[in-house]
Design an enzyme around this catalytic site. Sequence first.
Site, mmCIF file in Angstrom:
data_model
loop_
_atom_site.group_PDB
_atom_site.id
_atom_site.type_symbol
_atom_site.label_atom_id
_atom_site.label_comp_id
_atom_site.label_asym_id
_atom_site.label_seq_id
_atom_site.Cartn_x
_atom_site.Cartn_y
_atom_site.Cartn_z
ATOM 1 N N ILE A 149 -7.834 -59.098 0.095
ATOM 2 C CA ILE A 149 -7.447 -60.224 0.953
ATOM 3 C C ILE A 149 -6.918 -59.715 2.293
ATOM 4 O O ILE A 149 -7.218 -60.255 3.359
ATOM 5 C CB ILE A 149 -6.382 -61.096 0.250
ATOM 6 C CG1 ILE A 149 -7.010 -61.828 -0.941
ATOM 7 C CG2 ILE A 149 -5.752 -62.091 1.221
ATOM 8 C CD1 ILE A 149 -6.023 -62.582 -1.798
ATOM 9 N N THR A 189 -25.385 -47.389 -10.125
ATOM 10 C CA THR A 189 -25.394 -47.861 -8.732
ATOM 11 C C THR A 189 -24.846 -49.283 -8.590
ATOM 12 O O THR A 189 -24.623 -49.749 -7.477
ATOM 13 C CB THR A 189 -26.825 -47.851 -8.160
ATOM 14 O OG1 THR A 189 -27.635 -48.759 -8.923
ATOM 15 C CG2 THR A 189 -27.425 -46.459 -8.203
ATOM 16 N N CYS A 381 12.429 -29.061 9.691
ATOM 17 C CA CYS A 381 13.231 -30.275 9.842
ATOM 18 C C CYS A 381 14.452 -30.227 8.918
ATOM 19 O O CYS A 381 15.388 -29.482 9.181
ATOM 20 C CB CYS A 381 12.360 -31.510 9.600
ATOM 21 S SG CYS A 381 13.087 -33.030 10.258
ATOM 22 N N HIS A 507 8.348 -30.355 13.592
ATOM 23 C CA HIS A 507 7.327 -30.278 12.537
ATOM 24 C C HIS A 507 6.117 -29.488 13.042
ATOM 25 O O HIS A 507 5.136 -30.070 13.517
ATOM 26 C CB HIS A 507 6.904 -31.685 12.110
ATOM 27 C CG HIS A 507 7.926 -32.386 11.286
ATOM 28 N ND1 HIS A 507 7.932 -32.330 9.904
ATOM 29 C CD2 HIS A 507 9.007 -33.132 11.642
ATOM 30 C CE1 HIS A 507 8.968 -33.022 9.446
ATOM 31 N NE2 HIS A 507 9.630 -33.514 10.480
ATOM 32 N N GLU A 509 3.780 -28.080 11.502
ATOM 33 C CA GLU A 509 2.544 -28.277 10.732
ATOM 34 C C GLU A 509 1.614 -29.299 11.360
ATOM 35 O O GLU A 509 0.395 -29.275 11.124
ATOM 36 C CB GLU A 509 2.873 -28.700 9.292
ATOM 37 C CG GLU A 509 3.413 -30.110 9.103
ATOM 38 C CD GLU A 509 4.916 -30.261 9.276
ATOM 39 O OE1 GLU A 509 5.469 -31.281 8.832
ATOM 40 O OE2 GLU A 509 5.541 -29.360 9.874
#
Length: 535
Positions: A149, A189, A381, A507, A509
């Site tokens: 929905i 399928t 952090c 951060h 990364e």
Amino acid sequence: MTKYIFVTGGVVSSLGKGITAASLGRLLKNRGLNVTIQKFDPYINVDPGTMSPYQHGEVFVTDDGAETDLDLGHYERFIDINLNKYSNVTTGKIYSSVLQKERRGEYLGGTVQVIPHITNEIKERVYRSGRETNADVVITEIGGTVGDIESLPFLEAIRQIKSDIGRDNVMYIHCTLIPYLKAAGEMKTKPTQHSVKELRSLGIQPNIIVVRTEMPVSQDMKDKLALFCDIDTKAVIEARDADTLYAVPLSLQEQNMDQIVCDHLKLDNPAADMTEWTALVNKVRNLSKKTKIALVGKYVELQDAYISVVEALRHAGYSFDTDVEVKWVNAEHVTAENVKELVGDTDGILVPGGFGDRGVEGKIVAIQYARENKVPFLGICLGMQLASIEFARNVLGLEGANSSEINPDTPYAIIDLLPEQKDVEDLGGTLRLGLYPCKLAEETNAYNAYNEPVVYERHRHRYEFNNQFRPDMEKEGFVFSGTSPDGRLVEIIEIKDHPWFVAAQFHPELVSRPNRPQPLFHDFVRASITNKESK
């Protein structure tokens, strides 16, 4: 004119729509096209910033400080572009914008409805992404599955876009699942057929169907799908489980997916040169060495919570022909009695970011183990904040030292609220977010990693090192190797008498790439390999 590609999903979620979209983006970029990419999430949250990682995985932060879906991390790593706040749109953002316009009287007293007001706002977000980046191609992934929905306004909006700008400028790609029934020994399928039928009932005819499958899809099965779904057989693309994510663009190219896209959109760019990418994938598949790194966190049951951290470790490993094995350690289970058993067999220890007090003491024990046993350590952090607290407690002897986030009544608030956060009450979107400069001190591990005096990294935090403790900690060998340019905020800390102990408030990364590892991760993995070799 900008071309628009929409990627939808059916049957089940988590099919790899994001990887498919990112892989196509890489192929089109390598054809010389300027590509941007965005994710539409149908949930009503304004952004995932306050959602639990168990619900949503990691929160990926962009340069301009948007808290976004983890798929944006895949997009950036694959396509090697820096995205912005326009790259992630939620139902919450759309409704918030429409309601603000209604309050300002911009709808001239009209009745505000899903169609046209909500759908027009969604379309504007699609077009804006192309305008802001001057893109040749905008790829938009629609979150969730067809039939939800929540997705209906988004699907209606992307249906209208084809009418607005013409079929040669719009393409629909539908990702579905072909399940393999072990008991029957065959693939089915029917779920894909029903999913496409549902999509077509909403007025969208897919141009390409990407089928996720464990087993090879036969030509007969492709013919059957093409017949029932009313598409060309060549436009049925098989997406088998890959040994590495970075092999997916090559698999799609082998099946001419990018050529099918270019033909439909009337783009005559030359074929993608994937030589460098192929070399990367070959390297990833043939790594000759191994190193093991302990990731001590509190969301380890859902590894998507740390997906960028793991990818950054892998990227760093590629530089050294090394497969980085991550040992997942639940911080709540770590004690002084069992820490050696849990992390003693690893070559490096990483403590990632997080919020709240759960698992904090276990992380501090792991940090103490890394410091005392000269094990390479990277803190991110909260990991940097806890490294500071551990040092204050166990080296300076400040018993009860803590962060005011974890214990507001601590006698020694080593970590405290940023001054500008003191009166902030809302949690959403109020952190120190996005790209900020960091000035590095020479002759430190941080400076050696970057080899630059000033670097820019992405942040997501509310608390910061309390400067009143700087002098005492410096006397004991605690090094403040990175600060804000004015010297006010601590960005990176190190420990002097340690082979490699570095922790950052930001951060790192988030900016790592498979062919360009982030410098701190690069040197952390190198130190971990050296540690392994010296054992």
